[in-house]
Write an enzyme that holds these catalytic residues in place. Structure first.
Site, PDB file in Angstrom:
ATOM      1  N   ILE A 437     114.237  36.267  48.481  1.00  0.00           N
ATOM      2  CA  ILE A 437     114.530  35.377  47.658  1.00  0.00           C
ATOM      3  C   ILE A 437     113.325  34.619  46.774  1.00  0.00           C
ATOM      4  O   ILE A 437     113.487  33.669  46.074  1.00  0.00           O
ATOM      5  CB  ILE A 437     115.245  34.332  48.482  1.00  0.00           C
ATOM      6  N   GLU A 490     105.014  33.105  46.004  1.00  0.00           N
ATOM      7  CA  GLU A 490     104.839  31.685  45.944  1.00  0.00           C
ATOM      8  C   GLU A 490     104.093  30.968  46.608  1.00  0.00           C
ATOM      9  O   GLU A 490     104.260  29.652  46.991  1.00  0.00           O
ATOM     10  CB  GLU A 490     106.255  30.963  46.252  1.00  0.00           C
ATOM     11  N   CYS A 522     110.798  14.572  54.658  1.00  0.00           N
ATOM     12  CA  CYS A 522     110.839  13.534  53.428  1.00  0.00           C
ATOM     13  C   CYS A 522     110.679  14.326  52.311  1.00  0.00           C
ATOM     14  O   CYS A 522     110.129  15.534  52.516  1.00  0.00           O
ATOM     15  CB  CYS A 522     109.778  12.673  53.641  1.00  0.00           C
ATOM     16  N   TRP A 567     116.517  17.163  41.703  1.00  0.00           N
ATOM     17  CA  TRP A 567     115.578  17.027  42.727  1.00  0.00           C
ATOM     18  C   TRP A 567     114.347  16.169  42.310  1.00  0.00           C
ATOM     19  O   TRP A 567     113.274  16.034  42.914  1.00  0.00           O
ATOM     20  CB  TRP A 567     114.988  18.270  43.464  1.00  0.00           C
ATOM     21  N   ASP A 605     116.068  29.823  40.228  1.00  0.00           N
ATOM     22  CA  ASP A 605     116.799  29.395  41.315  1.00  0.00           C
ATOM     23  C   ASP A 605     117.412  28.205  40.779  1.00  0.00           C
ATOM     24  O   ASP A 605     117.149  27.104  40.161  1.00  0.00           O
ATOM     25  CB  ASP A 605     115.962  28.934  42.400  1.00  0.00           C
ATOM     26  N   HIS A 647     119.610  32.046  42.165  1.00  0.00           N
ATOM     27  CA  HIS A 647     119.835  31.822  43.704  1.00  0.00           C
ATOM     28  C   HIS A 647     120.599  30.576  43.921  1.00  0.00           C
ATOM     29  O   HIS A 647     119.820  29.430  43.548  1.00  0.00           O
ATOM     30  CB  HIS A 647     118.496  32.162  44.616  1.00  0.00           C
ATOM     31  N   GLU A 671     123.833  32.130  49.999  1.00  0.00           N
ATOM     32  CA  GLU A 671     124.052  32.168  51.589  1.00  0.00           C
ATOM     33  C   GLU A 671     125.146  32.636  51.839  1.00  0.00           C
ATOM     34  O   GLU A 671     126.278  31.970  51.551  1.00  0.00           O
ATOM     35  CB  GLU A 671     123.783  30.609  51.772  1.00  0.00           C
ATOM     36  N   HIS A 700     117.007  30.070  58.568  1.00  0.00           N
ATOM     37  CA  HIS A 700     116.700  28.752  59.076  1.00  0.00           C
ATOM     38  C   HIS A 700     116.492  28.902  60.566  1.00  0.00           C
ATOM     39  O   HIS A 700     116.051  28.002  61.236  1.00  0.00           O
ATOM     40  CB  HIS A 700     117.785  27.705  58.897  1.00  0.00           C
TER      41      HIS A 700
END
Ligand code: GLN
Ligand code: ZN
Length: 760
Positions: A437, A490, A522, A567, A605, A647, A671, A700
């Site tokens: 990804i 990345e 955070c 975001w 993405d 994605h 996912e 994850h």
């Protein structure tokens, strides 16, 4: 006359993220529980000191992880799986939050964590309450009461803040065959007990948050409100029901009917409802108006607020309370901590503490007239004017470019079936092509190099060499693994949105503008203040370098305009859609540069597309139309032979599948592993025409999937999606994993793909 000021909640993480660091130190065993608790005491005390000018300070807004989870503990509603006798209460709490407590940080003694989901349309995640037929509420108020005592030492005028019962119930998930509303009488009884305890402590007001009132409610749930507040009435205690994040619409009448002493309305989102609230509600009730935006980082235009607020104050007198629109949990603590933001742009901004100052100025202006705060109002006026007229926010070139946008700009030349054939020829990929990804493990070496460069300790050449080394390593690993489509990994990106914010004109990056996302995590949203312009290529050199090392195709890797928008802290002086289109033009330019440099696959993405959905369904179409429109502008300027991937790391597509199809990405990776490929059914039913890479393992978790597991999942997938349209990839990026986990997992994935090819 007087006007009452109060706050709905203060950020708990600390101006320098003190709570985050204390939590993580406690979890890894490097500080004791009492040290963690002391950090909590200090933070609460500091926060109450900050707010001491208010007429009521909030208590109960602090939390060691999540205030909804606190509510579950307060109500004795803890999943039985997480109860372990040897735990302290705090460890039990962390066990529900994280699936493990401090003492089993490094062993297998964990249970599955409570599910996390977003708090309304914010980026704050709460732990979803769980309800079963056996759910039984028992009040555990000692922690709240202790905090009340702590607060009363600092300022006797406190107002406990709690999630309201109806919102609490409606946000929970159920196991087995259960109508949640069957639990309501018991739940209300427990809340009533709690209110009695508060009344005994000389508390005058309690705030119950019921933001569920800004969503569409069925008749049953509207009735639940009437039932609940009828049974919560308490002669000794006043209840303020707080709503925020949206409009009340047909729930306004319900809110007005509740037998409570006050209501709070978010005037940033519900400005048009102020008058009807005043007209509808009983003339003895308190009306709290949320006048300062608790969701952005901009200064409020105080004079304009006073223009409409003064007549209301004349009418309501002491029935008027004022506050931020919602809890300040969603903004950073203190703008004074920022030393690197351009002073002019900084002069337009306000974080939590500055927002409370604004509130105080408004209160003074109402009570004693505007002249009593003349200087403050003048300063504010100047800042507002400077922002309105600044050339920093207006770039004529960008404005002109935006005018040339037409929907056609978002169309590919040929339909997918034709593109598919052309791309097949060029890319020459096997069936079940394998890819990842985007990100590979972010090792400490990578972080160190980035930090050194940011601090100016190393020059660009040294930094570039370090990144090239990482890219080369990444390409080597992918070669050894025999993946089909490569990525550069990345390494140069701290964050998929901040990285672009750092390079685009129209953005500033704060140093300490952190906002809690969940637990100790955070985010630091970059701040979009002006017209967006791409001055130079943002990703091209890294991707080109990666491509130069291999004959395999390297995917160019970008973040999409909708995700960048959702975001970031964005400007509030133009519609979000307009800002999104500007971002789309910038990404489009990067896409075209990549194509020009012969990059054959480009991934854009859109991890946050879904979470931008408005709270009310009736507004979804409008959002989806401009969001998808912006993606199309960003992505679809390429030639037929260039393959566009997107994605999305979530698994709910039921209600947005038509919009997803409209994006027309050649390949979408999603996912699915956790939902066992079930979500592909939506794609099948819809007859989704383009290609799909259903994630075959959950990144994850540190678990390494076996080849057999992956084959089983892909076997399911091929029953739903035509084989020639399937890709094989993980669920999401690998940056949080270790190489020692990534390599075997990907090896199994590639082996699985090879075996699937043989059997087709
Ligand atoms: N390309 C990004 C990565 O691999 C995508 C991350 C995401 O979707 N959240 O990290
Ligand atoms: Zn993802």
């Amino acid at each position: 006359m007087m006007v009452t000021t109060h706050n709905l909640g203060f950020p708990r993480i600390g101006g320098k993220r003190e709570l985050k660091f204390a939590l993580e130190s406690y979890w890894n065993g490097s500080i004791t529980q009492s040290a963690l608790l002391q950090t909590g005491v200090n933070l609460r005390s500091t926060h109450w000191q900050y707010q001491k000018n208010l007429d009521f300070i909030p208590v109960g807004d602090f939390s060691y992880y999540d205030h909804v989870l606190d509510m579950s503990f307060l109500l004795g509603n803890i999943p039985t799986r997480s109860i372990k006798d040897q735990d302290t209460r705090l460890d039990q709490y962390f066990r529900v939050a994280r699936g493990r407590s401090a003492n089993d940080e490094h062993n297998e003694n964990s249970v599955f964590a409570g599910e996390m989901t977003k708090w309304f349309d914010t980026n704050y995640h709460f732990i979803v309450p769980e309800f079963t037929k056996e759910t039984h509420f028992t009040l555990n108020a000692e922690h709240l009461l202790a905090q009340i005592q702590e607060a009363q030492h600092i300022n006797p005028a406190i107002k406990p803040v709690l999630v309201g019962p109806v919102t609490y119930l409606s946000l929970g998930k159920t196991y087995g065959d259960l109508n949640k509303l069957d639990l309501l009488p018991q739940l209300v009884k427990t809340y009533a007990e709690l209110l009695s305890l508060l009344a005994q402590r000389q508390i005058q007001w309690v705030q119950l948050d019921e933001p569920i009132l800004v969503t569409e409610l069925s008749k049953e749930w509207q009735d639940a409100f009437l039932y609940t507040y009828k049974h919560l009435q308490n002669d000794q205690l006043n209840i303020l029901v707080a709503t925020y994040f949206g409009q009340l619409q047909d729930n306004l009448e319900i809110l007005c009917k509740l037998p409570v002493q006050g209501v709070h309305l978010d005037t940033i989102n519900g400005f048009d409802e102020i008058q009807s609230l005043i007209d509808t509600i009983d003339a003895n009730k308190i009306i709290s108006l949320g006048i300062i935006n608790g969701r952005n980082i901009w200064k409020s235009d105080l004079n304009t607020i006073l223009d409409w607020l003064e007549p209301i104050y004349q009418k309501l007198g002491k029935r008027l309370w004022i506050a931020p629109s919602c809890s300040l949990l969603h903004v950073p603590v203190d703008l004074q901590n920022e030393s690197k933001i351009d002073p002019q742009i900084k002069s337009w901004m306000a974080f939590a503490l500055q927002k409370l100052d604004e509130l105080t100025i408004i209160a003074h202006a109402l009570k004693d007239g505007r002249t009593s705060v003349k200087q403050d109002l003048n300063d504010n006026h100047q800042a507002i004017q400077s922002r309105k007229t600044s050339t920093l926010t207006h770039n004529p070139h960008v404005r002109d470019l935006c005018k040339t946008i037409t929907p056609e700009l978002g169309n590919r030349n040929s339909p997918y079936t034709e593109r598919f054939k052309i791309q097949q020829k060029i890319l020459n990929l096997p069936i079940f092509p394998t890819t990842t990804i985007g990100s590979f493990p972010q090792t400490s070496d990578i972080r160190k190099a980035r930090n050194q460069f940011k601090k100016g300790n190393i020059d660009f050449q040294t930094y570039e060499a370090a990144m090239h080394k990482e890219i080369a390593l990444c390409i080597q690993q992918q070669t050894d693994l025999d993946l089909d489509v490569f990525v550069h990994g990345e390494a140069e990106r701290n964050d998929m949105v901040e990285y672009f914010g750092e390079q685009l004109e129209g953005y500033v990056i704060s140093q300490h503008g952190w906002v809690q996302s969940y637990g100790s995590r955070c985010v630091k949203p970059p701040i979009l203040y002006g017209d967006i312009h791409r001055n130079q290529a943002m990703t091209l050199p890294w991707i080109k370098y990666a491509q130069s090392l291999t004959d395999k195709t390297v995917k160019g890797m970008l973040t999409g305009p909708v995700t960048i928008l959702n975001w970031s802290f964005v400007r509030d002086d133009q519609p979000r859609s307009e800002t999104c289109y500007q971002l789309a033009l910038a990404i489009r330019a990067e896409v075209l540069d990549l194509e020009q440099a012969n990059i054959k696959i480009i991934q854009i993405d859109e991890a946050a597309l879904r979470e931008g959905l408005p709270l009310r369904r009736s507004q979804w179409d409008n959002y989806l139309s401009w969001a998808v429109g912006a993606f199309r502008i960003a992505a679809n300027g390429v030639k037929d032979q260039t393959q566009i991937h997107t994605h999305m790391c979530y698994s709910e597509f039921n209600d947005i599948i038509a919009a997803i199809a409209k994006m027309d990405a050649d390949v979408i990776t999603i996912e699915t592993s956790r939902s066992n490929m079930e979500l592909l059914e939506v794609f099948e039913e819809f007859n989704y025409p383009n290609s799909i890479g259903p994630g075959v393992y959950d990144i994850h978790s540190p678990n390494i999937p076996s080849k057999a597991q992956i084959i089983a999942l892909m076997d399911k997938a091929r029953r739903l999606i035509p084989v020639q349209h399937l890709w094989v990839n993980p669920d999401c990026g690998l940056k949080t994993r270790q190489w020692s986990e990534v390599i075997p997992a990907l090896r199994h994935m590639v082996d699985a793909a090879k075996q699937l090819r043989k059997s087709t």
